[in-house]
Design an enzyme around this catalytic site. Sequence first.
Site, PDB file in Angstrom:
ATOM      1  N   LYS A 190       0.809  -1.216   0.000  1.00 21.56           N
ATOM      2  CA  LYS A 190       0.000   0.000   0.000  1.00 21.56           C
ATOM      3  C   LYS A 190       0.842   1.266   0.000  1.00 21.56           C
ATOM      4  CE  LYS A 190      -4.328  -1.695   1.942  1.00 21.56           C
ATOM      5  NZ  LYS A 190      -5.267  -1.642   3.056  1.00 21.56           N
ATOM      6  N   LYS A 224      -4.610 -10.754  -6.164  1.00 22.82           N
ATOM      7  CA  LYS A 224      -5.843 -11.121  -5.453  1.00 22.82           C
ATOM      8  C   LYS A 224      -6.992 -10.214  -5.891  1.00 22.82           C
ATOM      9  CE  LYS A 224      -6.017  -8.399  -1.404  1.00 22.82           C
ATOM     10  NZ  LYS A 224      -5.966  -8.029  -0.064  1.00 22.82           N
ATOM     11  N   LYS A 247     -11.112  -4.829  -3.986  1.00 18.93           N
ATOM     12  CA  LYS A 247     -12.025  -3.722  -4.235  1.00 18.93           C
ATOM     13  C   LYS A 247     -11.270  -2.452  -4.631  1.00 18.93           C
ATOM     14  CE  LYS A 247     -12.255  -3.526   0.781  1.00 18.93           C
ATOM     15  NZ  LYS A 247     -12.950  -4.050   1.926  1.00 18.93           N
TER      16      LYS A 247
HETATM   17  P1  TYM Z   1     -10.379  -6.248   4.219  1.00 24.03           P
HETATM   18  O1  TYM Z   1     -11.426  -5.247   4.470  1.00 24.03           O
HETATM   19  O2  TYM Z   1      -9.283  -5.928   3.263  1.00 24.03           O
HETATM   20  O3  TYM Z   1     -11.005  -7.605   3.759  1.00 24.03           O
HETATM   21  C1  TYM Z   1     -12.029  -8.206   4.516  1.00 24.03           C
HETATM   22  C2  TYM Z   1     -11.892  -9.719   4.528  1.00 24.03           C
HETATM   23  O4  TYM Z   1     -11.955 -10.245   3.204  1.00 24.03           O
HETATM   24  C3  TYM Z   1     -10.843 -11.087   2.974  1.00 24.03           C
HETATM   25  N1  TYM Z   1     -10.474 -10.969   1.555  1.00 24.03           N
HETATM   26  C4  TYM Z   1     -10.341 -12.009   0.723  1.00 24.03           C
HETATM   27  N2  TYM Z   1     -10.472 -13.331   0.907  1.00 24.03           N
HETATM   28  C5  TYM Z   1     -10.277 -14.145  -0.163  1.00 24.03           C
HETATM   29  N3  TYM Z   1      -9.940 -13.660  -1.381  1.00 24.03           N
HETATM   30  C6  TYM Z   1      -9.802 -12.344  -1.612  1.00 24.03           C
HETATM   31  N4  TYM Z   1      -9.486 -11.894  -2.819  1.00 24.03           N
HETATM   32  C7  TYM Z   1      -9.999 -11.452  -0.524  1.00 24.03           C
HETATM   33  N5  TYM Z   1      -9.941 -10.099  -0.404  1.00 24.03           N
HETATM   34  C8  TYM Z   1     -10.236  -9.830   0.875  1.00 24.03           C
HETATM   35  C9  TYM Z   1      -9.740 -10.551   3.882  1.00 24.03           C
HETATM   36  O5  TYM Z   1      -8.767 -11.536   4.142  1.00 24.03           O
HETATM   37  C10 TYM Z   1     -10.541 -10.191   5.104  1.00 24.03           C
HETATM   38  O6  TYM Z   1     -10.772 -11.325   5.902  1.00 24.03           O
HETATM   39  N6  TYM Z   1      -7.241  -6.044   8.084  1.00 24.03           N
HETATM   40  C11 TYM Z   1      -8.553  -6.514   7.681  1.00 24.03           C
HETATM   41  C12 TYM Z   1      -9.680  -5.889   8.476  1.00 24.03           C
HETATM   42  C13 TYM Z   1      -9.568  -6.030   9.949  1.00 24.03           C
HETATM   43  C14 TYM Z   1      -9.741  -7.242  10.681  1.00 24.03           C
HETATM   44  C15 TYM Z   1      -9.592  -6.878  12.056  1.00 24.03           C
HETATM   45  C16 TYM Z   1      -9.974  -8.568  10.304  1.00 24.03           C
HETATM   46  C17 TYM Z   1      -9.343  -5.050  10.851  1.00 24.03           C
HETATM   47  N7  TYM Z   1      -9.366  -5.544  12.117  1.00 24.03           N
HETATM   48  C18 TYM Z   1      -9.697  -7.842  13.050  1.00 24.03           C
HETATM   49  C19 TYM Z   1     -10.078  -9.530  11.335  1.00 24.03           C
HETATM   50  C20 TYM Z   1      -9.938  -9.151  12.672  1.00 24.03           C
HETATM   51  C21 TYM Z   1      -8.746  -6.154   6.229  1.00 24.03           C
HETATM   52  O7  TYM Z   1      -8.089  -5.322   5.695  1.00 24.03           O
HETATM   53  O8  TYM Z   1      -9.749  -6.728   5.633  1.00 24.03           O
END
Ligand code: TYM
Length: 326
Positions: free
Chosen positions: A111, A192, A195
């Site tokens: 990022k 991957k 969004k």
């Molecule tokens: P975020 O918002 O980027 O994504 C949310 C969840 O979706 C999963 N994900 C995917 N899984 C499979 N294939 C993909 N292409 C894909 N893109 C996204 C991510 O692995 C995630 O589970 N850091 C986290 C948010 C967060 C969080 C937390 C998660 C903040 N605090 C505490 C768990 C516990 C994140 O950026 O997710």
Amino acid sequence: MKTVFSGIQPSGKLTLGNYIGAMKNFVKLQDEYHCNFVVVDLHAITVSQDPAALYEQSKDVAALYLAAGIDPKKANVFLQSHVPQHAELGWMLTTLTAMGELERMTQFKDKSAGKESVGAGLFVYPSLMAADILLYNADLVPVGDDQKQHMELTRDLAQRFNRRYGEFFTIPEIYTPEVGARIMSLDDASKKMSKSNPNPGSYISLLDTPKDIRKKISRATTDSDSTVRFDPANKPEISNLMSIYSECSGLSLQEIEKQYEGQMYGAFKKELAEVVVSVIEPMQERFREIRESDELMRILNESAERAREIAAANLTEVKKRMGFVV
Ligand code: TYM
């Protein structure tokens, strides 16, 4: 009962990757665990957000949680910023985190790459994520593959705290789907599905129309061979589409291979699109209903109240151990 915590950032449209990698498992876990599914708005602002868009997207993610099947009677669904203890514990854990640990995070590297100025919030993002999880002493964290490194750091921080201040935090386990832990882009199977990709053809948004979904899947990149076979090393594109098929239909990869034996990619893609639409379309109907109703804010407020109670009690314990006057 054991505790689950997970979150999704309200920083754009949610994708099929978010659904398969995370949300689908949220729904599965809610019957057996004490669950907290959170819209992590404080994480979203680690990159610049338009306030009006953040406001709408935060409600969208909350409504999508419910539309996907999360039952607010079973699970807490709330906004991270409604529970101030997240930021407070986040700060405390930041003081336990080494710069080197944060510098090694691949998500931070990705990022921040090529940027002239990088926000300090983006750098300390993983400490806040650790705080989210540890604040509730979560046992299990359902996420996609890309969160593995953040989860390792979370476990390290919990252990570090426990060594320094006495056993308190539960060491959380990661929970990823077997097949869909990493859904790839439709136009490039080495990336991957995300969004934040500027090409909307590369991802399926949970709010795409059925027509768009069909179009995107029909245009998805495939190899020049024509066998529907799961082989991520040699056939990454078709393997990715098969993972999506499997996760959306409940069929195993072997069953899919068998079903499409001797058939061309065109037939496979056409039916894949219908399988995806059959999952997303009913979700969208529920989404529209929930998003417009007053129920949504009532659910978010009630859940946040319950979460604050647990968070406050645990934070007081943390503060006592660290030597704060409470
Ligand atoms: P975020 O918002 O980027 O994504 C949310 C969840 O979706 C999963 N994900 C995917 N899984 C499979 N294939 C993909 N292409 C894909 N893109 C996204 C991510 O692995 C995630 O589970 N850091 C986290 C948010 C967060 C969080 C937390 C998660 C903040 N605090 C505490 C768990 C516990 C994140 O950026 O997710």
